[in-house]
Design an enzyme around this catalytic site. Structure first.
Site, PDB file in Angstrom:
ATOM      1  N   LYS A   1       8.755 -66.857  15.900  1.00 42.81           N
ATOM      2  CA  LYS A   1       8.047 -66.327  17.064  1.00 42.81           C
ATOM      3  C   LYS A   1       7.374 -67.501  17.787  1.00 42.81           C
ATOM      4  O   LYS A   1       6.871 -68.417  17.135  1.00 42.81           O
ATOM      5  CB  LYS A   1       7.004 -65.304  16.590  1.00 42.81           C
ATOM      6  CG  LYS A   1       6.266 -64.576  17.720  1.00 42.81           C
ATOM      7  CD  LYS A   1       5.290 -63.528  17.164  1.00 42.81           C
ATOM      8  CE  LYS A   1       4.550 -62.786  18.259  1.00 42.81           C
ATOM      9  NZ  LYS A   1       3.628 -61.754  17.725  1.00 42.81           N
TER      10      LYS A   1
ATOM     11  N   SER B   1       3.954 -57.138  19.798  1.00 47.34           N
ATOM     12  CA  SER B   1       4.281 -58.291  20.601  1.00 47.34           C
ATOM     13  C   SER B   1       5.457 -59.121  20.063  1.00 47.34           C
ATOM     14  O   SER B   1       6.025 -59.914  20.798  1.00 47.34           O
ATOM     15  CB  SER B   1       3.061 -59.209  20.691  1.00 47.34           C
ATOM     16  OG  SER B   1       2.734 -59.724  19.406  1.00 47.34           O
TER      17      SER B   1
ATOM     18  N   SER C   1       1.998 -55.649  15.706  1.00 48.12           N
ATOM     19  CA  SER C   1       2.987 -56.482  16.407  1.00 48.12           C
ATOM     20  C   SER C   1       4.202 -56.891  15.595  1.00 48.12           C
ATOM     21  O   SER C   1       5.172 -57.398  16.150  1.00 48.12           O
ATOM     22  CB  SER C   1       2.315 -57.740  16.960  1.00 48.12           C
ATOM     23  OG  SER C   1       1.584 -57.436  18.120  1.00 48.12           O
TER      24      SER C   1
END
Lengths: 491, 496
Positions: free
Chosen positions: B79, B154, B178
């Protein structure tokens, strides 16, 4: 909190106003690395060479508490007999400034590591007062903004960012600028005694903010205070508070009101001027820093740290008075600085005469240090050399008067006491025959005066001793001179 | 051509160790897959092709030399919230579009040392603030199961990339759901570990007391392998807990006889923001399967559940308002053109560098911490947070794990909630309490439902455990995955 009458704070003192002062002292802790990173805290490096990813607040970095900073704070708490709290918490103090990389300063807010304590200060008249310490907390220093040499822009040096500070907040217990200075000096001495701060004020290792207000004598409530920022010398503290008091009194007497605000002392113009008012003050939005765990102090740790404390100045002073027979004044002066007391003890070790050592250190040596504005660490004459000089007084090689000249020469780098005595031929004349010859000559030259002396005019004694000393160019042993004149009087 | 993308990390690792495939081959295979497919998904912000191939080459040498760690040569995606040395770390923001990190996050370092090859950095909501991946400066990510729907957020880029098998596995972070919510929306397996289990050092901070990194993969057994590499004490993170890391793969096959599963009645409701009926049906089927494996279903209470969303939206913005202060245009990151003065530098750099949702949260948090409001908001929220934690502590005296849907509905359409922040915030209603309490939780795919987009979309079930019970969660999830094939299914468009 009893008010001391007749305190001096400047020429406008008409006795109707009482001054209230509290100090916030920032002592830079003498850790090798920063409070939340491994970067060095050494002073004076090239800009931004002592910064880690943590200090420049890169994305993702986290603070890790330097245990030595905690250790030092606890030590300070012990030294002022304060409560060292079981659990203290780091908080974020939020404000934007280019030399504050994270946009918040990690400090302590409602749960500081050191709670209420106190120190005793001594005033010039020998009176002592107890000044309360409200709290002391750990925090990180900011970097420096450099406004010169950047063509209208500002340069940022983050070497200092993250340097550990202990902020020591006093109660509003001081009633004159002199008390404020005495308190500041006491804390200055204490932090050096316990080895947590180098006390270097030129480098900013020890600096203070002063909260100042005035009130009509007898009034209970405090007047509106102003805060004087970042004062970094004892002299400026006294001057800054003095001019601020004068300003406040004048303002009130002219029918005005003091506004709560932060002011800056300008040492060149000797005036304070407004930085920002209460309305403009930041809302710091303090909240516990979620990146750091609470600091937990156990009884065991407290005990361990208490055991590490060296002899503190108050205790040492009493010992000098009780065991060495020093005057309270001399003992106070010598113990006010750890370095000075170490110097004294080194000299004493060699000379073996506490009073002589103390007299010369608080007298001649201190006068020279004051003249040159240096402290004992930077004195031109070291303890060993100084001790030799005193030994030469003790063994009657030179008189005290000559010794002053020898010290001056030593201070100027002309050599050791023995070298100077030798090269300048200053050795005291102790040969009775030689001194007697001087005495006889002086009596022969001043027969009338000698008759007056014999007739009981004791004042003439000084004249004769002086004449003999002059003739011997100061080298005759004054005690012997005295003795010889007296024996001549009986003849 | 070999269909490496249909292989799990566990399988790829075995193939690498056996020399059936080289890391360079595998890495090139997935780089090609990204190149050929990601224009549809937008799941990567940066593909670090050159670095990946050189890492792969080094891995091949280690594999040849023998005794290489299990993950050696396996390509994964990180990420873009993790700092990666020499590679852009944008956190999905214009603010960090020009930021090349000079250091590696501990997670990145740990995984590299475990032999993992980094393919690139995945798309995400800006500064991890969002539940749909629509707040990214780099544009929204699409859900591989239906390109009109969101992948969740997210960690939407990581979820979509794993779901479409552009990467065999990825890392994510979870502040209020997330990892779990996008895992659920994209039909993959994701684990948020106990707060303090994985180091936060080098992870761009959103809400420090809630953020936690974790693995996102095809299965529980893959997540176990990844967590083995990610977890561990880190002296650079003071909130990281010094506790031995077990072998998370060791107990995967433990039978579930006698397992006590708690079903919080507050989560199984259809009232406001509650669960969609189709989702409920799928979840209930999964629970029945657990019962058939010897587990016992117990209704429990988490009475303070309704406080989670309001508490979260005070605590998280408050912390973020301070965490994001460092992005000031002074030292790195976005700086506005020709600032007039210091104030102009700050306001325009931040005004232009941050997107709307980030600015909204900074303002909410600043307000909540302001003098005169602190007690009513932040302090109160922290007190309520204790009540929420206590609910879980009590529940775990009764049960081993708690199960519930990961989300009230399946993936929604792009743009459906963009103008309604509160509706968006409510999509995390089932995941937030876990972060407030700091406990570990997973989301695993348990079927499909037609709840939202008019198309059958994956349903995720959440499994929550007590502190440091990651191994139990993985075991419970793995046993289910031994009986089902939801986790092996691929979206039609990305099968080949």
């Amino acid at each position: 909190m009893t008010a001391v009458m007749n305190s001096e704070w400047g020429q406008n003192d008409n006795g109707q106003w009482e001054v209230v002062i509290g100090l916030e002292i920032h002592a830079q802790l003498a850790t090798r690395s920063k409070i939340f990173s491994g970067a060095s805290t050494a002073y004076g490096a090239e800009p931004n060479t002592q910064t880690s990813v943590v200090d420049i607040a890169l994305p993702g970095v986290l603070p890790v508490l330097n245990k030595e900073a905690v250790h030092m704070a606890v030590k300070f708490g012990m030294a002022i007999e304060a409560e060292v709290t079981d659990r203290s918490v780091f908080a974020r103090k939020n404000y934007f400034y280019p030399d504050l990389p994270k946009g918040y300063q990690i400090s302590q807010f409602d749960l500081p590591i050191v709670g209420k304590g106190h120190v005793t200060i001594e005033l010039e008249n020998g009176e002592t007062r107890i000044i309360g310490v409200t709290r002391a907390h750990l925090e990180e220093d900011a970097g420096k903004s450099l406004h010169e040499d950047y063509h209208g822009m500002t340069g940022i040096d983050l070497n200092r960012a993250g340097t550990p500070l202990l902020e020591i907040v006093s109660e509003p217990d001081m009633r004159s600028p002199k008390e404020a200075v005495a308190y500041m000096k006491k804390i200055h001495s204490l932090v050096q005694y316990i080895g947590i701060c180098d006390g270097n004020m030129q480098e900013g290792s020890f600096r203070c903010d002063a909260n100042v207000s005035v009130r009509p004598r007898g009034q209970q409530e405090f007047g509106t205070r102003t805060e004087l920022k970042n004062i970094n010398s004892f002299r400026f503290v006294e001057r800054a508070i003095n001019v601020e008091i004068e300003r406040q009194i004048e303002l009130i007497e002219d029918g005005g009101e003091v506004v709560q605000e932060t002011r800056l002392y300008d040492s060149v113009k000797n005036e304070t001027r407004s930085m920002r008012s209460k309305e403009e003050a930041n809302d710091y939005r303090y909240f516990p820093d979620p990146d750091l765990l609470p600091v937990v102090i156990t009884d065991e740790y407290r005990q361990q740290v208490r055991g590490e404390l060296p002899e503190l100045p108050d205790h040492k002073k009493q010992r000098y008075v009780d065991n060495l027979g020093l005057s309270a004044y001399d003992a106070g002066v010598i113990t006010s600085s750890l370095a000075l007391s170490i110097y004294f003890e080194q000299v004493l070790n060699e000379v073996g005469d506490a009073k002589l050592s103390a007299n010369w250190i608080t007298g001649e040596l201190s006068a020279k240090m004051n003249r040159e504005e240096v402290d004992i660490q930077n004195a031109a004459v070291g303890a060993k050399d100084f001790a030799l000089l005193l030994k030469r007084i003790k063994d009657n090689t030179i008189s005290g008067k000559i010794a002053k000249d020898v010290l001056e020469a030593m201070w100027n780098g002309e050599g050791s006491a023995d070298e100077i005595i030798e090269s300048k031929g200053l050795k005291q004349i102790t040969d009775t025959g030689a001194i007697e010859a001087f005495v006889d000559e002086v009596i022969a030259n001043n027969p009338a005066q000698f008759e007056e002396l014999k007739g009981g005019k004791e004042k003439m004694m000084g004249f004769f001793v002086g004449q003999v000393m002059k003739m011997s160019r100061g080298k005759a042993n004054p005690a012997q001179v005295n003795e010889l004149i007296r024996s001549k009087m009986k003849q | 051509m070999s269909m490496y993308h249909t292989r799990s990390v566990t399988e790829l690792s075995a193939m690498l160790q056996a020399g059936e495939v080289s890391s360079v081959e595998l890495t090139r295979y997935f780089l090609d897959r990204i190149n050929n497919n990601d224009d549809k998904l937008n799941s990567f912000i940066t593909v670090s092709e050159e670095m990946a191939l050189s890492q792969a080459k080094a891995c091949d040498e280690k594999l040849k030399a023998g005794n290489a760690p299990a993950l050696t040569g396996v390509p994964v995606a990180h990420k873009d919230i993790f700092c990666t040395h020499g590679v852009k770390t944008s956190c999905g923001s214009k603010m960090l579009d020009n930021f090349i990190s000079p250091y590696d996050a501990t997670v990145v370092k740990n995984m590299r040392e475990a032999g993992v090859v980094m393919l690139g950095k995945t798309n995400m909501d800006e500064f991890a603030m969002g539940s749909s991946n629509e707040t990214s400066y780099y544009g929204p990510v699409k859900n591989p199961w239906n390109l009109d729907t969101v992948p969740g957020g997210s960690s939407g880029g990581s979820a979509a990339a794993v779901s479409a098998r552009l990467a065999p596995a990825a890392t994510g972070t979870d502040t209020g759901g997330s990892i779990r919510q996008p895992a659920a929306f994209c039909g993959i397996t994701g684990l948020k570990p106990t707060y303090g289990r994985v180091s936060r050092f080098g992870m761009v901070a959103f809400a420090s007391s809630l953020d936690q990194a974790g693995p996102m993969g095809q299965s529980a057994s893959d997540c176990a392998l990844l967590l083995n590499a990610m977890a561990g004490f880190d002296e650079k993170d003071s909130t990281c807990i010094e506790k031995d890391v077990p072998d998370y793969s060791a107990d995967l096959d433990k039978p579930l006889n006698g397992l006590r599963i708690g079903l919080p009645k507050e989560y199984f409701t259809h009232s406001d923001g509650g669960m969609n009926a189709e989702v409920e049906t799928v979840i209930k089927t999964a629970l029945e399967l657990y019962r058939s494996m010897g587990a016992e279903l117990v209704e429990i209470e988490l009475p303070n559940s309704s406080l989670s969303v309001p508490v979260y939206y005070v605590v998280a913005p408050a912390e973020c308002s301070a965490n994001l202060s460092r992005f000031d245009g002074v030292r790195y990151g976005y700086r506005c053109e020709n600032p007039k003065d210091l104030n102009d530098l700050y306001t325009r750099s931040r005004g232009e560098g941050f997107g709307a949702e980030v600015q909204r949260r900074i303002m909410v948090g600043t307000y909540a911490l302001s003098s005169g409001y602190y007690d009513a908001y932040y302090l109160k929220a922290q007190q309520l947070r204790h009540l929420i934690s206590d609910d879980f502590k009590k529940a775990y005296q009764q049960v081993d794990v708690i199960m519930a849907p990961a989300t009230p509905e399946t993936a929604f359409n792009l743009g459906a909630k963009s103008d309604d922040p509160v509706a968006m915030y409510l999509s995390d209603i089932y995941t937030i309490a876990v972060n407030l309490a700091g406990i570990p939780a997973m989301s695993i795919p348990v079927g499909f439902a037609n709840s939202n987009s008019g198309k059958s979309m994956p349903v995720g079930m959440q499994i929550m455990g007590n502190y440091f019970k990651e191994a139990k969660l993985l075991n419970v999830a793995h046993m289910y995955q031994q009986q089902t094939d939801w986790h092996t299914r691929l979206p039609e468009e990305f099968k080949a």
